[in-house]
Every structure is written in C-alpha cells, then in structure tokens.
Design a protein around this motif. Structure first.
Motif, PDB file in Angstrom:
ATOM      1  N   LEU A 182      33.778  33.908  45.918  1.00 39.94           N
ATOM      2  CA  LEU A 182      33.257  34.349  44.518  1.00 39.94           C
ATOM      3  C   LEU A 182      32.872  35.969  44.656  1.00 39.94           C
ATOM      4  N   ILE A 183      32.301  36.507  45.428  1.00 40.37           N
ATOM      5  CA  ILE A 183      31.916  37.871  45.464  1.00 40.37           C
ATOM      6  C   ILE A 183      33.144  38.854  45.346  1.00 40.37           C
ATOM      7  N   LEU A 197      35.946  38.157  44.077  1.00 39.44           N
ATOM      8  CA  LEU A 197      36.620  37.833  42.613  1.00 39.44           C
ATOM      9  C   LEU A 197      35.715  38.406  41.714  1.00 39.44           C
ATOM     10  N   GLY A 198      34.185  38.468  41.888  1.00 32.80           N
ATOM     11  CA  GLY A 198      33.482  38.874  40.903  1.00 32.80           C
ATOM     12  C   GLY A 198      33.381  40.557  40.847  1.00 32.80           C
ATOM     13  N   LEU A 199      33.713  40.979  41.894  1.00 33.94           N
ATOM     14  CA  LEU A 199      33.811  42.491  42.198  1.00 33.94           C
ATOM     15  C   LEU A 199      34.804  43.031  41.180  1.00 33.94           C
ATOM     16  N   ILE A 200      36.085  42.168  41.634  1.00 30.95           N
ATOM     17  CA  ILE A 200      37.281  42.655  40.697  1.00 30.95           C
ATOM     18  C   ILE A 200      37.016  42.569  39.335  1.00 30.95           C
ATOM     19  N   ILE A 201      36.526  41.291  38.947  1.00 31.81           N
ATOM     20  CA  ILE A 201      36.363  41.357  37.363  1.00 31.81           C
ATOM     21  C   ILE A 201      35.263  42.324  36.879  1.00 31.81           C
ATOM     22  N   ALA A 202      34.402  42.729  37.700  1.00 29.83           N
ATOM     23  CA  ALA A 202      33.457  43.533  37.085  1.00 29.83           C
ATOM     24  C   ALA A 202      33.828  44.777  37.139  1.00 29.83           C
ATOM     25  N   VAL A 225      37.502  45.805  36.744  1.00 29.24           N
ATOM     26  CA  VAL A 225      38.487  46.107  35.720  1.00 29.24           C
ATOM     27  C   VAL A 225      38.239  46.008  34.364  1.00 29.24           C
ATOM     28  N   GLU A 274      38.131  45.115  30.309  1.00 22.70           N
ATOM     29  CA  GLU A 274      38.237  43.884  29.913  1.00 22.70           C
ATOM     30  C   GLU A 274      39.786  44.078  28.933  1.00 22.70           C
ATOM     31  N   ASN A 275      40.382  43.066  29.038  1.00 23.97           N
ATOM     32  CA  ASN A 275      41.752  43.159  28.216  1.00 23.97           C
ATOM     33  C   ASN A 275      41.448  42.835  26.657  1.00 23.97           C
ATOM     34  N   PRO A 331      48.142  40.278  22.250  1.00 25.90           N
ATOM     35  CA  PRO A 331      49.335  39.928  22.884  1.00 25.90           C
ATOM     36  C   PRO A 331      50.508  40.245  21.658  1.00 25.90           C
ATOM     37  N   ILE A 391      34.924  33.092  35.153  1.00 26.52           N
ATOM     38  CA  ILE A 391      35.674  33.945  35.860  1.00 26.52           C
ATOM     39  C   ILE A 391      37.119  33.703  35.553  1.00 26.52           C
ATOM     40  N   SER A 445      42.469  36.084  30.488  1.00 22.21           N
ATOM     41  CA  SER A 445      42.614  36.905  29.609  1.00 22.21           C
ATOM     42  C   SER A 445      43.371  38.226  30.157  1.00 22.21           C
ATOM     43  N   GLY A 491      32.369  41.198  32.827  1.00 22.57           N
ATOM     44  CA  GLY A 491      32.752  41.080  34.155  1.00 22.57           C
ATOM     45  C   GLY A 491      31.592  41.491  35.028  1.00 22.57           C
ATOM     46  N   MET A 492      30.898  42.394  34.450  1.00 23.17           N
ATOM     47  CA  MET A 492      29.526  42.818  35.299  1.00 23.17           C
ATOM     48  C   MET A 492      28.451  41.633  35.224  1.00 23.17           C
ATOM     49  N   PHE A 502      29.147  38.873  37.577  1.00 22.96           N
ATOM     50  CA  PHE A 502      29.106  39.366  38.967  1.00 22.96           C
ATOM     51  C   PHE A 502      27.476  38.964  39.226  1.00 22.96           C
ATOM     52  N   ILE A 515      26.886  35.583  39.797  1.00 23.35           N
ATOM     53  CA  ILE A 515      27.418  35.081  41.102  1.00 23.35           C
ATOM     54  C   ILE A 515      26.335  35.383  42.007  1.00 23.35           C
TER      55      ILE A 515
END
Lengths: 206, 201, 173
Positions: free
Chosen positions: A11-12, A14-19, A21, A23-24, A28, B65, B71, B167-168, B171, B174
């Motif tokens: 999780l950590i 993955l959490g770092l990545i998502i924090a 990048v 947001e999309n 579409p 997540i 997304s 995302g932050m 994190f 988590i």
C-alpha cells in the motif's frame, strides 16, 4: 512475514505513486480517430450560408450562432444573436452547457471556416452533438449573402431564385426593407437536432 | 469507459444481474472473514478481535486507490461516480443511533444478512429489527423531515476540506490505517479472552 | 470457538483487499458502491404499497420514494443483497460453517441475545435511514470516494459503539 507488513509494503508505494501523480482530469474522447475521420470526410458538419440566413431571418429559435473568433474581432463585427466563444476558450467549463446540449442547433463560424472547423472537431471528439460549421466562414457569408453576384439572364430559374433570396436576406440582415419573401424560397434542408441521451444519473447510497 | 451503466455499455437489466454477482462477491468475502459472527464483529469494541477495523479500512483504501488508478488509466470517469451527499446533522444523528444498534445487536445490515445465510438465528432477529426500524422511520418521516434535511453541505470531498489532492489524502489515510492496524494487533494480545479464540490465517 | 473442525477465517488484510476489489468493480460497472439497508427500505416500501396502498399514496415518505423508484423491488441494492445471501451461504458451506445457532457470550441466555439483537436491529434500521446509509453504503463506500459524509458516518457509528461498549460488555465478553 507478517501480513500487516506485506500490506504495508504494497500500500505505501501505491499510495506514494497516487499522491505524486496529478489527477486525471482530462475528458475521455468519445469518438475514435477513425470515426472522426469518417465524419470529416463526409463533411456533414458544414451548413451553407443560405441555410443559416434562412434560419436567421425566420428567427428560428433553435439556431444558436457561435463566434469562435477573438473577443476583439467579435466586437467589430458579428452576426445577429451570436455568442462569442473564442476558440482558445472552447474547453472552458463555463461554456459546456452551450456546446454540449440537445436543444439548439449550434453553428460555429470564424473568418474562414478553419477555426470554426477546429472548434467542431474538438467538441465532436468529446461526443457532443448538434454542433455545425458555417461553410466558408464570414468571408463566404459576405460574398454570398451580403454581396451576391447577379446571375446572367440565361441562368436556370433556381439560380435566379437563389440570387433573389440572397439579396433579400442580405438586405434583411443589413437592416434594409425586404421586398421579397425570403422564407418562402429558402432551402429548407435543416440538420435534424438529435436529442442527446441523458446520461443516467447513478443512484447510490443505502 | 466506465462506469459501464452510465456510458450505456450495459443495459439496465444487465446492471441488475451484475449487482447480483457483485453481491455474491460481497457476501462471500464478508463470510470468509468471519463477518457472519457477531462476537467477532463486537470484538472490535473490546479489542479482543479487531478484524472489522482491518477489513474495513483495507477495503476502503483499496477502493479509493483503485478508483484513482482507474481514472488515471482512463478506465473510469470519476465525475459519474455517486458521491453520497452530506447532511451533517442527520449523518451524525443517524451514525449515533447506528452505533448504539451495532453494540447492542452485534451486526450491521450487510453482515446480518450474511450471517443469516449461514444459519445464525440472532442475525435473523436482527434483520427483523431492521425492518421494524426502517418502517418506524418511513412512518415517522413527516416528524423527522426537518432534521433529516438540515445542514445540507452538498457532496463535499474530504480532500477538498483539507485542500489536498485526492492521492495525497489517500496516502495519509494509508499511514493512519497502518498505525491503527498495529494498535489493533497489539490490542488483540492485550485484551485476549480465554473463551474466545481468533481463528484465522 | 465451539467447533474444532471449523476452517479458519481468511486473513483480514487479504479479505480487506478482496472487499476493496469488489467495491471497485461495483464502481466500474454501476458507478456506485456497495450497500445494504437500502434493500430493506425497498422491501418495506413495497410491503406497505401492497398491504396499505392508500396509505402509501398519502404518506410523505412513500410518495417521495415512489417518484424516484417506480418499482421499489427492482433496485440495484435488492439484487445485490440477494447475491450476499448466496455468497455468504457458499462461503459458509465451503468452510463448514452452516449451522443453526445463536451466537452469544456464555454469560447470557439465548433469549437475552435475541431480544438485544431485535433492539439493535431496530436502532440500526432507523439510524441507517436517518443517516442515509449504513456501514456499507455510507461509511465504507463513502470513505472509498473520500466523501465527507462517509467519514462522518464512520466516526459517528464507531465512536458511539466504542462509548457504549462498556455498558454492553456483558453481551459479548
């Protein structure tokens, strides 16, 4: 290894990545490049000045002219009842209600048809419907509607009718008295407004 | 692409059929984790079994997540995801009543159905109670409507409140959750009970 | 536990990941998370409409509900909860946990347990409607979408249960 640690090791990162990048927030595309090319080839997005003129004169409430030129150019000259959405501003959420709707027939125009066509491509790729492009743009509009060329005496009747209509339309739009009855002879091939399917609102909660 | 139902990739009836399959997954996972046992659920509040905490937070984090990654890859349009509206007072009031129900009854609605499916009779009684409770609410609705609709805040997101990116916030959640899991595992040893044994892998 | 041959439960972290994946699938398919108490509401509304149709037409709640849900029983949550029954049964059958019994602390009688289960159910049913969702619909799903309401529900439910835990300890330990 303890399951809690395994979970942490998964999780950590993955959490770092998502924090990290962004947001999309891009929308579409609803049309693939192939589909769009087909539409471009068939040219159905174009609407002729005559059709637009007829709708303007008959005050067709479904018509919405949209000027995609800059605000300065819009100030100098514009067609009646037009809203100004500069091309650079086309994706501004403020305008979404205007260009993504199923009530009106939107006609984009610019000086030539280039910018208007670009506006159409963008909105079309997002899946928006009921947007069209004024064929030839304002230049062609002025040439055909405002200063129509008189056909020779030997021209077929349709040509003469067309000329009369344009002349009438030009005068009507120029503010002069209209002697002819433009509505009658106007070409009535009007693109059909397709009702946009309302996105189903997802329901949730307990 | 997703959600499938919004983009009309599947029909309304297919959606209901898939709801049934999703429910099977939901029920299966709940039961496999022992959410069909009221003593296990209640153990959360005495520290002798903190499974609820672990499953609940892990699931919420994976869900959050998962949504953001989908997304990111363009598989789902987050603007069409249902966000439950926040009516502050009824949210708190309802939560307090539910908390009391949880500690007395030992289940929540989802877990009681799951427990009843493997033959727990107390869960059946609990479900009977839910029906009565819901009926009391629907009948008493005119009296409660004011409170029910008070302090409407729209559908705000927690990250907007703290001015963080989604995302932050995830994190940070988590990290908080892992800390809580650590406390939970400590509590399971500290408050272990001689007639209750945690039986899990 | 009472039965020695009972299979152990899944590891809770693995279980949490699986539950999270089910949740993500629900979002991807239907744009919504999991829920449970809404199914009971649908059933109650359908029941009232069948038993007392004139009452259902006049009382405020049923009228409002009817506007958004023309067929109360044909709802996502009802089908999902039917699935939960099947899924729970399958898991219980595979693990050898199918058995009619009343689960309780050894210190109380079956009757006490059932009475408190009913009281708990009433409170939970009522609270879930007031709070617009139960632990699955509001707290779990709400937290996954990071909704403020989800976190508020979660804090209120678990906070209250913790505060009352001392008074209800005889029921469980």
């Amino acid at each position: 290894m303890k399951p809690r640690l395994i979970l942490a090791y998964v999780l950590i990162p993955l959490g770092l990545i998502i924090a990290a990048v962004p947001e999309n927030t891009t929308k579409p595309y609803k049309l693939t490049a192939d589909e769009l090319l087909e539409e471009v080839k068939s040219g159905t997005q174009f609407i002729s000045p005559d059709e637009v003129a007829a709708m303007v004169i008959s005050k067709d409430p479904s018509l919405q002219l949209i000027d995609v030129r800059s605000a300065a150019e819009f100030e100098k000259f514009s067609l009646p009842n037009t809203i100004n959405i500069p091309l650079v501003d086309i994706l501004n959420p403020e305008w979404e209600d205007y260009i993504h709707q199923d009530v009106k027939l939107n006609v984009f125009y610019s000086n030539s048809s280039n910018n208007a066509n670009q506006a159409w491509m963008i909105t079309r790729q997002l899946g928006y419907e009921n947007n069209y492009v004024l064929q030839g743009g304002l230049n062609f509009w002025v040439k055909t509607i405002m200063n129509p060329k008189e056909p020779s005496e030997l021209s077929p009747n349709e040509e003469i009718a067309k000329y009369n209509f344009r002349k009438g339309a030009g005068m009507a739009l120029g503010g002069a008295d209209v002697s002819t009855q433009p509505g009658a002879s106007a070409p009535v091939k009007k693109p059909v407004i397709t009702k946009r399917k309302k996105k189903k609102k997802v329901q949730g909660g307990c | 692409m997703g959600p499938l139902i919004v983009n009309e990739i599947i029909s309304e009836n297919t959606n209901l059929f898939l709801a049934f399959l999703i429910g099977i997954g939901f029920g299966f996972v709940l039961e496999s984790n022992g959410f069909s046992s009221s003593r296990r659920l209640a153990g959360m509040f005495y520290g002798y079994d903190t499974t609820v905490l672990k499953v609940f937070f892990t699931a919420a984090i994976v869900g959050a997540i998962g949504l953001l990654f989908m997304s990111l890859f363009g598989w789902i349009d987050l603007s069409y995801i249902y966000i439950n509206p926040t009516y502050l007072w009824s949210s708190i009031g309802g939560g307090v009543v539910m908390g009391a129900g949880f500690i007395l009854g030992g289940y929540c609605p989802g877990t009681s159905v799951c427990a009843a499916s493997i033959g727990k009779l107390d869960a059946l009684a609990f479900i009977g109670g839910i029906f009565i409770g819901v009926f009391l609410f629907t009948e008493g609705y005119p009296l409660l409507e004011g409170f029910y609709k008070a302090k409407y805040l729209g559908s705000p997101l927690l990250n907007e409140v703290f001015n963080l990116s989604r995302g932050m916030l995830i994190f940070l959640i988590i990290l908080a959750a892992l800390a809580m899991f650590w406390v939970g595992e400590w509590a399971e040893k500290r408050f272990a009970h001689e007639d209750y044994k945690i039986n899990q892998k | 536990m009472s039965k020695k041959n009972q299979k152990p439960y899944m590891n809770p972290y693995l279980g949490g990941v699986l539950l999270g994946l089910v949740l993500v699938i629900a979002f991807w398919v239907s744009g919504r998370g999991l829920g449970s108490s809404g199914a009971v509401k649908s059933a109650v509304v359908a029941g009232v409409e069948t038993i007392a149709p004139s009452h259902a037409e006049n009382a405020a709640f049923y009228k409002q509900y009817k506007e958004t849900h023309p067929q109360p029983l044909k709802s996502w949550l009802v089908f999902e909860m039917l699935g939960v029954v099947v899924g729970g049964f399958l898991s219980g059958a595979l693990a050898g946990r199918l058995k009619f019994k009343v689960e309780k602390s050894p210190k109380i009688t079956n009757k006490t347990r059932i009475v408190f289960a009913v009281i708990g159910g009433i409170l939970f049913g009522f609270g879930s409607q007031l709070g617009r969702g139960c632990t699955s619909g509001s707290a779990l799903t709400g937290m996954a979408v990071l909704s403020v309401g989800g976190f508020v529900s979660m804090a209120a439910i678990f906070g209250t249960a913790f505060m009352l835990a001392y008074f209800a300890r005889k029921l469980w330990i």
